[in-house]
Design an enzyme around this catalytic site. Structure first.
Site, PDB file in Angstrom:
ATOM      1  N   HIS A  55     -31.872  23.887  38.699  1.00 31.38           N
ATOM      2  CA  HIS A  55     -32.221  25.199  39.271  1.00 31.38           C
ATOM      3  C   HIS A  55     -33.376  25.899  38.568  1.00 31.38           C
ATOM      4  O   HIS A  55     -34.257  26.451  39.223  1.00 31.38           O
ATOM      5  CB  HIS A  55     -30.993  26.124  39.230  1.00 31.38           C
ATOM      6  CG  HIS A  55     -29.958  25.781  40.264  1.00 31.38           C
ATOM      7  ND1 HIS A  55     -30.193  25.914  41.617  1.00 31.38           N
ATOM      8  CD2 HIS A  55     -28.689  25.302  40.142  1.00 31.38           C
ATOM      9  CE1 HIS A  55     -29.115  25.541  42.294  1.00 31.38           C
ATOM     10  NE2 HIS A  55     -28.183  25.157  41.425  1.00 31.38           N
ATOM     11  N   GLU A  72     -29.645  23.338  46.991  1.00 30.10           N
ATOM     12  CA  GLU A  72     -28.905  22.317  46.242  1.00 30.10           C
ATOM     13  C   GLU A  72     -29.361  20.888  46.546  1.00 30.10           C
ATOM     14  O   GLU A  72     -29.465  20.075  45.644  1.00 30.10           O
ATOM     15  CB  GLU A  72     -27.395  22.435  46.503  1.00 30.10           C
ATOM     16  CG  GLU A  72     -26.729  23.658  45.894  1.00 30.10           C
ATOM     17  CD  GLU A  72     -26.671  23.645  44.367  1.00 30.10           C
ATOM     18  OE1 GLU A  72     -27.003  22.630  43.747  1.00 30.10           O
ATOM     19  OE2 GLU A  72     -26.307  24.693  43.806  1.00 30.10           O
ATOM     20  N   SER A 117     -30.641  17.125  39.186  1.00 28.65           N
ATOM     21  CA  SER A 117     -29.794  17.067  37.984  1.00 28.65           C
ATOM     22  C   SER A 117     -28.814  15.894  38.074  1.00 28.65           C
ATOM     23  O   SER A 117     -27.896  15.793  37.283  1.00 28.65           O
ATOM     24  CB  SER A 117     -29.023  18.383  37.816  1.00 28.65           C
ATOM     25  OG  SER A 117     -28.205  18.618  38.950  1.00 28.65           O
TER      26      SER A 117
HETATM   27 FE   LIG Z   1     -26.155  24.558  41.863  1.00 29.62          FE
END
Ligand SMILES: [Fe+2]
Length: 503
Positions: free
Chosen positions: A338, A378, A397
């Site tokens: 993020h 996301e 991620s």
């Molecule tokens: Fe998230």
């Protein structure tokens, strides 16, 4: 009508923390599942509240509108006539109008304007707009008589565009202190599938770090966490593996900012950056700030914070036995996925617009915004220089899912808010479907059009970055304030264009 204090309203329809005690049936939670659950819980909470009010009023037949009328006007003002606008939806046609006017007259109402129009929802019936002076008790009598005589449904048009009936939302950045509801279902101490379930030391550590978020208030410095060697090792394992994929699979905005974070914020394999430092970094680049969150927040609270350019980030690290997979957000996900994206001004604006659209939205719309958030912020993909790259934090991620998303196996569809907002999604495994935006600007424009066409919210909001507050655009004063701010910007833009032309 009585001015209603924001906190009072929040207390009236409490947004619950969706922990086990509320009976959520599934093991794992997500923003979208939570929004669905919240819809159900809010409906129940509202019904319970309406029922309580009916009992207090000793009238079990009070309609919802009548309950709100009683609540909005204090008893001491109950017999004071006030100018009121109501819309009557006639049940049996215009011939009942004389009866209706008679009832209003006998309730000491004084009609000074009346007009008919086709009903909003049903063209074969009529709506009647009535402006009148009438007291609360008089209007209650009118509404009861109409109900009992099956004459008309009454809708009160309120002075303020936002009324007690709309879901509460924060108006100032400090109100985010009320937007910290954590979904506590999937936690190391509650779920025996959690890799930290049988690890007492890990559970104690999670509690210790969660306390920082629970105690945090707007304006405070985010306390630093002294990460242990084991936590740094987990971070390092993810960092070293995934950062090799960035040059070929991440979008250019992420790549550019990631380099800066390595230079300025202590990003590197041997150090877990601190939220306070990344918050200051973001503030300089896009105006976003970070506040600590104790876990996965409810969709409404999480999205509301984005409206203020605030990102609620977890501070704990996933369990060391499972470095490549975290069933819940942790600081590795926030910091790698993020934070770099939120530093990009265009992406920051896109995130804020989702947040602004969510304020005061119905539960059904929150569900849609949470789904849009899921497939963009996301798990979003975008086109860049003839390639498809990742910009979603869940991809940036996760080594496995980043490779999977761009492997050619899953279905890639063009980002279309109408379709994306209702697409079922996967939170137990990799997604089967991803949405590809032409660019952030294009995604933003499509989202704006979607909101303008589909969001039934009765009011528009504007974020004032100087006072860090959200204004409801419901009066000439507010329009003037916004217009004067836009005028100054347009003048500056004109000046700059003229200076450029003169060169
Ligand atoms: Fe998230």
């Amino acid at each position: 009508m009585q001015a209603i204090n924001a906190v009072t309203v929040k207390a009236k329809f409490p947004i619950k923390s969706y922990s086990v005690e509320h009976g959520y049936p599934a093991r794992r939670r997500s923003l979208v599942d939570d929004a669905k659950f919240e819809t159900l819980k809010n409906k129940e909470a509202k019904q319970t509240w309406l029922q309580e009010q009916r009992s207090v009023s000793q009238d079990e037949d009070l309609s919802e509108e009548e309950v709100f009328l009683v609540t909005e006007c204090p008893d001491e003002e109950a017999n004071v006539p006030k100018q009121t606008n109501i819309v009557l939806t006639l049940k049996t046609g215009i011939t009942v109008l004389p009866r209706i006017l008679k009832i209003i007259e006998s309730s000491h109402g004084n009609v000074f304007h009346l007009e008919t129009r086709r009903a909003y929802n049903n063209v074969s019936t009529l709506d009647v707009l009535v402006r009148l002076d009438i007291s609360r008790n008089g209007l209650l009598h009118v509404m009861r008589s109409f109900r009992q005589g099956n004459l008309a449904d009454v809708t009160i048009l309120r002075e303020k565009a936002v009324s007690i009936k709309d879901p509460w939302f924060p108006h100032h950045i400090s109100d985010l202190d009320y937007c910290t509801h954590v979904m506590t279902k999937y936690e190391p101490e509650l779920d025996n599938d959690h890799p930290g379930f049988s690890d007492k030391v890990y559970r104690a550590r999670r509690k210790e770090i969660a306390e920082i978020a629970f105690n945090y208030k707007y304006g405070q410095v985010i306390p630093r966490v002294q990460y242990t060697e084991e936590e740094i090792q987990t971070w390092r394992a993810v960092y070293q593996q995934i950062s090799h994929l960035y040059p070929t699979l991440a979008c250019e905005q992420h790549i550019r900012v990631f380099r800066l974070l390595e230079k300025e914020c202590g990003y590197g394999p041997n150090n877990i950056p601190q939220l306070e430092d990344v918050s200051k970094f973001l503030k300089r680049r896009s105006g976003f700030t970070v506040r600590p969150a104790a876990g996965l927040l409810t969709a409404r609270d999480f999205l509301a914070s984005l409206a203020f350019r605030v990102f609620q980030a977890t501070q704990y690290v996933r369990h060391s036995s499972s470095p490549n997979h975290s069933p819940e957000p942790d600081c590795i996900h926030e910091l790698l996925g993020h934070i770099p994206m939120l530093a990009d001004p265009s992406f920051a604006q896109f995130s804020q617009e989702i947040g602004l659209a969510s304020l005061g939205a119905s539960d059904t719309d929150i569900e849609k915004f949470a789904t849009l958030y899921w497939f963009t912020v996301e798990f979003g993909l975008c086109k860049q220089n003839g390639e498809i790259r990742a910009y979603g934090a869940g991809l940036l991620s996760s080594y496995g899912e980043l490779k999977h998303a761009l492997s050619g196996k899953p279905q890639l569809l063009p980002f279309q808010p109408e379709e994306t907002a209702i697409q079922p999604y996967q939170d137990q495994d990799y997604q089967d479907t991803y949405y590809v935006a032409e660019s952030f600007e294009d995604a933003k424009e499509k989202f704006r059009q979607y909101v303008a066409a589909r969001l039934p919210r009765a009011f528009e909001v504007w974020y004032n970055s100087f006072s860090q507050s959200v204004h409801i655009l419901d009066s000439v004063d507010k329009f003037e304030e916004l217009a004067s701010s836009l005028k100054a910007d347009v003048t500056r833009l004109n000046n700059a264009v003229n200076k450029l032309k003169a060169q």
